[in-house]
Scaffold this motif. Structure first.
Motif, PDB file in Angstrom:
ATOM      1  N   GLY A 363     -26.530  43.770   9.050  1.00 55.58           N
ATOM      2  CA  GLY A 363     -27.278  45.214  10.168  1.00 55.58           C
ATOM      3  C   GLY A 363     -26.819  44.339  11.350  1.00 55.58           C
ATOM      4  O   GLY A 363     -26.665  46.072  12.001  1.00 55.58           O
ATOM      5  N   ILE A 364     -26.035  43.225  11.595  1.00 50.31           N
ATOM      6  CA  ILE A 364     -26.006  43.246  12.672  1.00 50.31           C
ATOM      7  C   ILE A 364     -24.366  42.991  13.615  1.00 50.31           C
ATOM      8  O   ILE A 364     -24.291  43.864  14.407  1.00 50.31           O
ATOM      9  CB  ILE A 364     -26.195  41.656  13.179  1.00 50.31           C
ATOM     10  CG1 ILE A 364     -24.887  40.509  12.791  1.00 50.31           C
ATOM     11  CG2 ILE A 364     -27.269  41.153  12.956  1.00 50.31           C
ATOM     12  CD1 ILE A 364     -25.240  39.771  13.564  1.00 50.31           C
ATOM     13  N   THR A 365     -23.400  43.776  12.303  1.00 47.90           N
ATOM     14  CA  THR A 365     -22.269  44.360  12.380  1.00 47.90           C
ATOM     15  C   THR A 365     -22.089  45.360  13.360  1.00 47.90           C
ATOM     16  O   THR A 365     -21.186  45.665  14.831  1.00 47.90           O
ATOM     17  CB  THR A 365     -21.515  44.412  11.080  1.00 47.90           C
ATOM     18  OG1 THR A 365     -22.091  45.443  10.477  1.00 47.90           O
ATOM     19  CG2 THR A 365     -21.711  43.110  10.520  1.00 47.90           C
ATOM     20  N   PRO A 366     -23.568  46.470  13.415  1.00 49.65           N
ATOM     21  CA  PRO A 366     -22.686  47.630  14.115  1.00 49.65           C
ATOM     22  C   PRO A 366     -23.259  47.605  15.386  1.00 49.65           C
ATOM     23  O   PRO A 366     -22.218  47.954  17.059  1.00 49.65           O
ATOM     24  CB  PRO A 366     -24.053  48.707  14.480  1.00 49.65           C
ATOM     25  CG  PRO A 366     -24.398  47.925  12.741  1.00 49.65           C
ATOM     26  CD  PRO A 366     -24.200  46.887  12.568  1.00 49.65           C
ATOM     27  N   GLY A 367     -24.062  46.056  16.377  1.00 49.76           N
ATOM     28  CA  GLY A 367     -24.285  45.918  17.830  1.00 49.76           C
ATOM     29  C   GLY A 367     -22.724  45.060  18.026  1.00 49.76           C
ATOM     30  O   GLY A 367     -22.234  44.915  19.244  1.00 49.76           O
ATOM     31  N   LEU A 368     -22.380  44.003  16.860  1.00 51.91           N
ATOM     32  CA  LEU A 368     -21.577  43.412  17.309  1.00 51.91           C
ATOM     33  C   LEU A 368     -19.766  44.758  17.855  1.00 51.91           C
ATOM     34  O   LEU A 368     -19.226  43.745  18.239  1.00 51.91           O
ATOM     35  CB  LEU A 368     -20.569  42.523  16.038  1.00 51.91           C
ATOM     36  CG  LEU A 368     -21.809  41.536  15.947  1.00 51.91           C
ATOM     37  CD1 LEU A 368     -21.597  40.332  14.656  1.00 51.91           C
ATOM     38  CD2 LEU A 368     -22.476  40.624  17.250  1.00 51.91           C
ATOM     39  N   LEU A 369     -20.002  45.481  16.833  1.00 53.40           N
ATOM     40  CA  LEU A 369     -18.373  46.064  17.228  1.00 53.40           C
ATOM     41  C   LEU A 369     -18.721  47.235  18.592  1.00 53.40           C
ATOM     42  O   LEU A 369     -18.203  47.328  19.368  1.00 53.40           O
ATOM     43  CB  LEU A 369     -18.585  47.565  15.985  1.00 53.40           C
ATOM     44  CG  LEU A 369     -18.651  46.999  14.171  1.00 53.40           C
ATOM     45  CD1 LEU A 369     -17.857  47.643  13.398  1.00 53.40           C
ATOM     46  CD2 LEU A 369     -16.897  46.181  14.720  1.00 53.40           C
ATOM     47  N   ALA A 370     -19.338  46.929  18.781  1.00 51.55           N
ATOM     48  CA  ALA A 370     -19.875  48.142  20.079  1.00 51.55           C
ATOM     49  C   ALA A 370     -20.379  47.576  21.519  1.00 51.55           C
ATOM     50  O   ALA A 370     -19.390  47.384  22.111  1.00 51.55           O
ATOM     51  CB  ALA A 370     -21.428  48.833  19.978  1.00 51.55           C
ATOM     52  N   ILE A 371     -20.167  45.733  21.125  1.00 44.98           N
ATOM     53  CA  ILE A 371     -19.882  44.659  21.794  1.00 44.98           C
ATOM     54  C   ILE A 371     -19.044  44.644  22.056  1.00 44.98           C
ATOM     55  O   ILE A 371     -18.503  44.650  23.087  1.00 44.98           O
ATOM     56  CB  ILE A 371     -20.815  43.514  21.450  1.00 44.98           C
ATOM     57  CG1 ILE A 371     -22.417  43.626  21.711  1.00 44.98           C
ATOM     58  CG2 ILE A 371     -20.223  42.928  22.373  1.00 44.98           C
ATOM     59  CD1 ILE A 371     -22.595  42.577  21.317  1.00 44.98           C
ATOM     60  N   THR A 372     -18.031  43.976  21.045  1.00 45.03           N
ATOM     61  CA  THR A 372     -16.359  43.701  20.904  1.00 45.03           C
ATOM     62  C   THR A 372     -15.562  45.112  21.885  1.00 45.03           C
ATOM     63  O   THR A 372     -15.129  44.841  22.575  1.00 45.03           O
ATOM     64  CB  THR A 372     -15.864  42.968  19.708  1.00 45.03           C
ATOM     65  OG1 THR A 372     -16.656  44.593  18.501  1.00 45.03           O
ATOM     66  CG2 THR A 372     -16.421  42.492  19.439  1.00 45.03           C
ATOM     67  N   GLY A 373     -16.171  45.786  21.352  1.00 47.59           N
ATOM     68  CA  GLY A 373     -15.404  47.588  21.438  1.00 47.59           C
ATOM     69  C   GLY A 373     -15.846  47.577  23.022  1.00 47.59           C
ATOM     70  O   GLY A 373     -14.462  48.378  23.835  1.00 47.59           O
ATOM     71  N   SER A 374     -16.340  47.687  23.067  1.00 43.71           N
ATOM     72  CA  SER A 374     -16.675  47.520  24.838  1.00 43.71           C
ATOM     73  C   SER A 374     -15.942  47.061  25.791  1.00 43.71           C
ATOM     74  O   SER A 374     -15.235  47.437  26.759  1.00 43.71           O
ATOM     75  CB  SER A 374     -18.508  47.688  25.155  1.00 43.71           C
ATOM     76  OG  SER A 374     -19.296  49.099  24.890  1.00 43.71           O
ATOM     77  N   ILE A 375     -15.941  45.353  25.471  1.00 41.61           N
ATOM     78  CA  ILE A 375     -14.566  44.761  26.248  1.00 41.61           C
ATOM     79  C   ILE A 375     -13.663  45.203  25.820  1.00 41.61           C
ATOM     80  O   ILE A 375     -13.204  44.678  27.241  1.00 41.61           O
ATOM     81  CB  ILE A 375     -15.392  43.145  25.407  1.00 41.61           C
ATOM     82  CG1 ILE A 375     -16.798  42.486  26.035  1.00 41.61           C
ATOM     83  CG2 ILE A 375     -14.063  42.241  26.208  1.00 41.61           C
ATOM     84  CD1 ILE A 375     -16.925  40.818  25.232  1.00 41.61           C
ATOM     85  N   MET A 376     -13.232  44.714  24.593  1.00 38.65           N
ATOM     86  CA  MET A 376     -11.917  45.991  24.781  1.00 38.65           C
ATOM     87  C   MET A 376     -11.540  47.084  25.546  1.00 38.65           C
ATOM     88  O   MET A 376     -10.722  46.995  25.948  1.00 38.65           O
ATOM     89  CB  MET A 376     -11.458  46.358  23.454  1.00 38.65           C
ATOM     90  CG  MET A 376     -12.243  44.694  22.161  1.00 38.65           C
ATOM     91  SD  MET A 376     -11.322  45.712  20.141  1.00 38.65           S
ATOM     92  CE  MET A 376     -10.171  46.943  20.450  1.00 38.65           C
ATOM     93  N   TRP A 377     -12.261  47.966  25.288  1.00 41.90           N
ATOM     94  CA  TRP A 377     -12.363  48.751  26.811  1.00 41.90           C
ATOM     95  C   TRP A 377     -11.907  48.682  28.176  1.00 41.90           C
ATOM     96  O   TRP A 377     -11.000  49.284  28.525  1.00 41.90           O
ATOM     97  CB  TRP A 377     -13.424  50.661  25.595  1.00 41.90           C
ATOM     98  CG  TRP A 377     -13.082  51.019  26.756  1.00 41.90           C
ATOM     99  CD1 TRP A 377     -12.580  52.848  27.006  1.00 41.90           C
ATOM    100  CD2 TRP A 377     -14.122  51.511  27.601  1.00 41.90           C
ATOM    101  NE1 TRP A 377     -13.040  53.647  27.797  1.00 41.90           N
ATOM    102  CE2 TRP A 377     -13.982  52.989  28.621  1.00 41.90           C
ATOM    103  CE3 TRP A 377     -15.092  50.576  28.809  1.00 41.90           C
ATOM    104  CZ2 TRP A 377     -14.147  52.992  30.074  1.00 41.90           C
ATOM    105  CZ3 TRP A 377     -15.874  51.272  29.991  1.00 41.90           C
ATOM    106  CH2 TRP A 377     -14.649  52.715  30.530  1.00 41.90           C
ATOM    107  N   TRP A 378     -12.804  48.495  28.474  1.00 33.89           N
ATOM    108  CA  TRP A 378     -12.971  47.425  29.895  1.00 33.89           C
ATOM    109  C   TRP A 378     -11.926  46.733  30.069  1.00 33.89           C
ATOM    110  O   TRP A 378     -11.559  46.907  30.995  1.00 33.89           O
ATOM    111  CB  TRP A 378     -14.115  46.654  29.845  1.00 33.89           C
ATOM    112  CG  TRP A 378     -14.605  46.338  31.395  1.00 33.89           C
ATOM    113  CD1 TRP A 378     -14.829  46.497  32.712  1.00 33.89           C
ATOM    114  CD2 TRP A 378     -14.205  44.803  32.202  1.00 33.89           C
ATOM    115  NE1 TRP A 378     -15.063  46.220  33.426  1.00 33.89           N
ATOM    116  CE2 TRP A 378     -14.299  45.120  33.732  1.00 33.89           C
ATOM    117  CE3 TRP A 378     -13.901  44.059  31.055  1.00 33.89           C
ATOM    118  CZ2 TRP A 378     -14.518  43.569  33.896  1.00 33.89           C
ATOM    119  CZ3 TRP A 378     -13.421  42.335  31.835  1.00 33.89           C
ATOM    120  CH2 TRP A 378     -13.546  42.798  33.554  1.00 33.89           C
TER     121      TRP A 378
END
Length: 482
Positions: A363-378
């Motif tokens: 259940g925490i994976t959508p949040g983890l994907l949002a965090i790692t994806g945002s870091i990659m984008w930045w």
């Protein structure tokens, strides 16, 4: 051709990135709260001493428990909730004329141990956690908003599948000795792969359970508006159906009604008994007693089997076995256990908690994907304003790239975000004007109409709008960059 293919891939990447950035904060909140909500019963048991029971002590009869509930409000209707385990007390939801009460009853004595008004979201910690997860504490339209984010989660999964290649290689690969962006990219792919099916399932079930509220609102208010009838008339009609002669007006004990339900469905585990309001002299019920329970089955929502009984004669008026409903109802009843992770209730304690732990971790994976994806984008934006594939294509095909180069260099994400927001901001102020014109009070309901409805539309349409505004090639979107 290679340049156009790269443009399309880059636009898909932009769409995937913007989808994650816009919805990421909500995904973190909803995902983490959902992981905690998996253990809602256990949390409530830990923080509420009155809910705990000693299984070594002898329990009183169900009739004495009912008497304890009646001591709170003699004539009110109420639902008696049976303990989910031997270490739990009885609970009841009592509907008085002024408010609803949550009542805890000791199974050892039958006495009421705690009475709490069910006002707002904060009367119970477990209730607060669940309501934060399913509606962000924003009422009906908050539930619809969370349902929309279920759709965006599915879109993020689909675009992620289309973007990332070499999934087999990404199943176990994390390159920690490379650049930080490579590490986060590997971590993003690893989490995304192992949680892909779960997130699609959670997105679908969450979207269906949330957006059904929007469907019901449309049906009730516009398509098929219901006509309210006086309650007194309906009660008199029901009384006439239940009591046919003077001898049948005697109310049977609750234990007798439960025995008749169990005789009708021997394998049903009773979870809830709903008692209607008594008449003024407390001599008879105006409506039947409804007994809900669970039949054996993993993918069946709790309490979906039921027996409706005449409280005066003991006759079974209606009965439903949740395992034998029509296909559409069977499929619908699968959504809640799939989404909330109580699949193992019939397979023993170990399997039940193993599934709960798995659901909590995934259940925490959508949040983890949002965090790692945002870091990659930045990191990508910080590293270079124009991606390397574009630079290479400019050198290879300069005659095709003059206009595209100018558009890419001129494109600023905040400009497209502002343009995409304009229609929804206008809609928000239109709703605000309607609210003030009708003289509605400034309360949570007004905030839902003023903010949540436009925000819900923005969450659903915002990434698509940005993608269309930002497409540098007319073959990608419906709006040309020129």
């Amino acid at each position: 051709w290679s340049f156009r293919k790269q443009i399309k891939r880059d636009s898909l990447y932009s769409f995937h990135s913007w989808m994650g950035i816009i919805t990421g904060s909500i995904m973190i909140l909803v995902g983490f709260s959902g992981s905690i909500a998996v253990f809602n019963d256990e949390i409530e048991w830990l923080v509420t001493p009155e809910i705990r029971a000693d299984p070594s002590k002898e329990s009183v009869s169900i009739n004495e428990v009912i008497e304890g509930v009646r001591s709170v409000s003699e004539a009110a209707s109420f639902q008696l909730l049976f303990p989910p385990g031997e270490h739990w007390s009885f609970a009841a939801i009592v509907d008085t004329d002024s408010t609803a009460l949550n009542v805890l009853i000791s199974p050892e004595t039958g006495h009421v141990t705690k009475v709490t008004p069910r006002d707002g979201y904060s009367w119970s910690l477990s209730f607060w956690i669940r309501q934060f997860h399913v509606r962000l504490l924003l009422g009906l339209w908050g539930r619809i908003l969370v349902g929309i984010f279920g759709i965006t989660l599915i879109l993020s999964c689909i675009t992620g599948i289309l973007l990332h290649r070499n999934w087999i290689k990404s199943m176990f690969q994390i390159r920690g000795n490379k650049r930080p962006r490579v590490f986060y990219m590997d971590l993003h792919k690893l989490i995304g792969f192992w949680s892909l099916l779960f997130n699609i399932m959670i997105g679908f079930t969450g979207a269906f359970l949330g957006l059904e509220n929007l469907y019901n609102q449309i049906q009730q208010k516009w398509v098929n508006p219901t006509i309210e009838t006086p309650i007194v008339a309906s009660q008199e009609t029901s009384r006439g159906d239940l009591a046919t002669d003077g001898s049948s007006l005697q109310i049977l004990p609750a234990s007798e009604l439960i025995s008749r339900a169990q005789a009708h469905f021997p394998r049903m585990n009773i979870t809830r008994v709903s008692f209607p309001r008594l008449n003024r002299d407390q001599s008879e019920y105006s409506n039947p007693v409804v007994i809900n329970g669970d039949h054996p089955g993993a993918l069946i929502a709790t309490g979906q089997s039921r027996v409706v009984i005449n409280p005066h004669s003991g006759d079974v008026l209606e009965a439903e076995d949740a395992r034998q409903l029509e296909t559409s109802s069977l499929l619908y009843n699968m959504l809640d256990p799939l989404h909330h992770g109580y699949l193992g209730k019939g397979f023993g304690t170990s399997i039940k908690y193993l599934i709960k732990i798995l659901w909590a971790l995934l259940g925490i994976t959508p949040g983890l994907l949002a965090i790692t994806g945002s870091i990659m984008w930045w990191m990508r934006k910080k590293q270079r304003a124009i991606p390397k594939p574009y630079e290479e294509s400019f050198l290879q095909e300069p005659q095709l790239n003059a206009d595209a180069s100018r558009l890419i260099q001129q494109r600023q994400p905040w400009q497209y975000a502002l343009l995409a927001s304009m229609p929804f901001l206008a809609l928000g102020y239109m709703v605000q004007a309607i609210v003030w014109r009708n003289g509605w009070p400034i309360d949570l309901t007004m905030l839902q109409h003023w903010l949540i409805k436009p925000i819900s539309l923005m969450a659903l349409c915002f990434p698509v709008t940005i993608w269309l505004y930002g497409s540098p090639n007319k073959q990608i979107g419906f709006i040309t960059a020129s």
